[in-house]
Write an enzyme that holds these catalytic residues in place. Structure first.
Site, PDB file in Angstrom:
ATOM      1  N   GLN A 167      -4.399  -1.760   9.760  1.00  0.00           N
ATOM      2  CA  GLN A 167      -4.221  -2.896   9.202  1.00  0.00           C
ATOM      3  C   GLN A 167      -4.624  -3.892  10.088  1.00  0.00           C
ATOM      4  O   GLN A 167      -4.713  -4.018  11.337  1.00  0.00           O
ATOM      5  CB  GLN A 167      -2.830  -3.251   8.897  1.00  0.00           C
TER       6      GLN A 167
ATOM      7  N   ASP B  93     -11.058   2.746   4.265  1.00  0.00           N
ATOM      8  CA  ASP B  93     -11.207   1.159   4.047  1.00  0.00           C
ATOM      9  C   ASP B  93     -12.962   0.708   4.057  1.00  0.00           C
ATOM     10  O   ASP B  93     -13.115  -0.458   3.678  1.00  0.00           O
ATOM     11  CB  ASP B  93     -10.742   0.445   5.457  1.00  0.00           C
TER      12      ASP B  93
ATOM     13  N   LYS C 204       0.856  -1.195   0.013  1.00  0.00           N
ATOM     14  CA  LYS C 204      -0.098  -0.077  -0.091  1.00  0.00           C
ATOM     15  C   LYS C 204       0.878   1.197   0.033  1.00  0.00           C
ATOM     16  O   LYS C 204       0.723   2.332  -0.556  1.00  0.00           O
ATOM     17  CB  LYS C 204      -1.067  -0.015   1.281  1.00  0.00           C
TER      18      LYS C 204
END
Ligand code: GUN
Length: 294
Positions: free
Chosen positions: A98, A121, A54
Site C-alpha cells: 500500500q 497493482d 480490500k
C-alpha cells in the site's frame, strides 16, 4: 440535463458475484483459494481504510486475504526481504504494497522487488512498460476499474476529447494511456492536466470526458464543464462536517451537486470509482492465480 449515475457500487457488486462464483467452482473442484497479501507500513489513516476494504472484499469473493501490518520504523531492506519471501511463497498469488510508504523508504525500489507475476497493482516497471506498449499485463486497479465502468455502461468513447486531471503513476498517467489506446472504451484524444497547467478550465470546458484525480475537494466546478460531459471522479477527500456523527464526510474532486445537472453521466463519491478499484484488484488476483494454475 437528465444525468445518469455511473454506479460503481452496483457494478462492482455484480462483478464480485461473478468472481465469487468462479472461486466456488475452483474450490468445489478441489483447487485452493486464490490468495492476496497486502502489506501496510505505518499508520496512515486513509491507507488503513483502503487496506481494510480490500481485505473485506477478498473475504467476500472467497479469496484467502492477508494483511501484513508493519511498523512505521520498518527499513527498506526489511520490507524488501519480506517482499522477496512472499515472491517465493507459491501459495500467494498477488502482492500489493500500500502506498504511500514512510518517507525513508523509496517506493520504486520496493515495487521493483515485487515479482511481476504477483504484481496485481500493475505498478512494477515491467507491468507499466507492457501497458504502455498495449501488451497483455496487470493494469493498475483504478484506471482499470474506470475502463470497466465505461464498458459496462456501453459508453463508446471513440473520438472523444478526454481531459485527465492529475499525473500520478497510480491514476493519471495510466488512465491517459488506456483512454488513448485503440479499443472500446479507448480511442480518445487525451489531454493530461496538472498543477502547472495554465488555464486548466480552457481544457476541461472542451472535454467530452473529464477524469478528476487531483485530490482537491470539489475542485471541478460547473463553469469548468461542458453540457453533456461524462465525469469520472476519482477523489476521495475527507472534509469536516459537524452535522455528521463522525465529524466528517467524503467528497470527490468534483462539486457533484453543481456539476451533475450539466452531465450525461457522472460517478458519485462514495459509490463510484472506489468500489471499481477494489473489484479490479480482485480480478487481477484471480488472473494471477489462473496464470499460475495453467
Ligand atoms: N495508494 C492509493 N491507491 C493505491 C493502490 O491502488 N494501490 C496501492 N498499493 N496503494 C495505493
Amino acid at each position: 440535463m437528465e444525468y445518469r449515475l455511473l454506479d460503481g457500487k452496483a457494478t462492482a457488486a455484480r462483478l464480485r458475484a461473478e468472481i465469487a462464483a468462479e472461486v466456488e467452482q475452483i474450490v468445489k473442484n478441489g483447487g485452493r483459494r486464490p490468495a492476496l497479501t497486502a502489506i501496510l507500513v505505518g499508520n496512515d489513516p486513509a491507507s488503513q481504510t483502503y487496506v481494510a476494504n480490500k481485505d473485506k472484499s477478498c473475504k467476500e469473493v472467497g479469496f484467502a486475504g492477508d494483511v501484513l501490518r508493519l511498523p512505521e520504523t520498518t527499513t527498506q531492506e526489511e520490507l524488501i526481504k519480506i517482499v522477496n519471501d512472499i515472491n517465493a511463497n507459491s501459495s500467494i498469488d498477488g502482492l500489493i504494497v500500500q502506498l504511500p510508504l514512510p518517507k525513508h523508504i523509496n517506493p520504486q525500489a520496493v515495487i521493483a522487488a515485487i515479482s511481476p507475476d504477483k504484481d496485481v497493482d500493475g505498478f512494477h516497471p515491467q507491468s507499466a512498460g507492457k501497458m504502455m506498449l498495449g501488451e497483455e499485463t496487470f493494469l493498475p486497479a483504478t484506471p482499470m476499474g474506470i475502463m470497466t465502468l465505461l464498458k459496462e455502461y456501453k459508453i463508446n468513447t471513440a473520438g472523444m476529447n478526454c481531459v485527465v486531471l492529475g499525473r500520478s503513476n497510480i491514476v493519471g498517467r495510466p488512465m491517459a494511456n488506456l483512454l488513448s489506446q485503440k479499443g472500446i472504451p479507448g480511442d480518445c484524444t487525451v489531454t493530461m492536466c496538472h498543477s502547472r497547467t495554465k488555464d486548466l478550465a480552457k481544457y476541461t470546458r472542451e472535454a467530452d470526458i473529464i477524469v478528476a484525480a487531483l485530490g482537491i475537494p470539489n475542485f471541478v466546478s460547473a463553469d469548468m464543464v461542458k453540457e453533456g460531459a461524462i465525469i469520472v471522479d476519482v477523489g476521495i477527500n475527507s472534509v469536516e462536517d459537524k452535522s455528521r456523527k463522525s465529524g466528517y464526510r467524503l467528497v470527490g474532486d468534483v462539486d457533484f451537486d453543481a456539476v451533475a445537472p450539466k452531465c450525461s453521466y457522472i460517478t458519485p463519491v462514495p459509490g463510484g470509482v472506489g468500489p471499481m478499484t477494489i473489484v479490479s484488484l480482485m480480478q487481477n488476483t484471480l488472473k494471477a492465480y489462473k496464470a499460475k494454475a495453467l
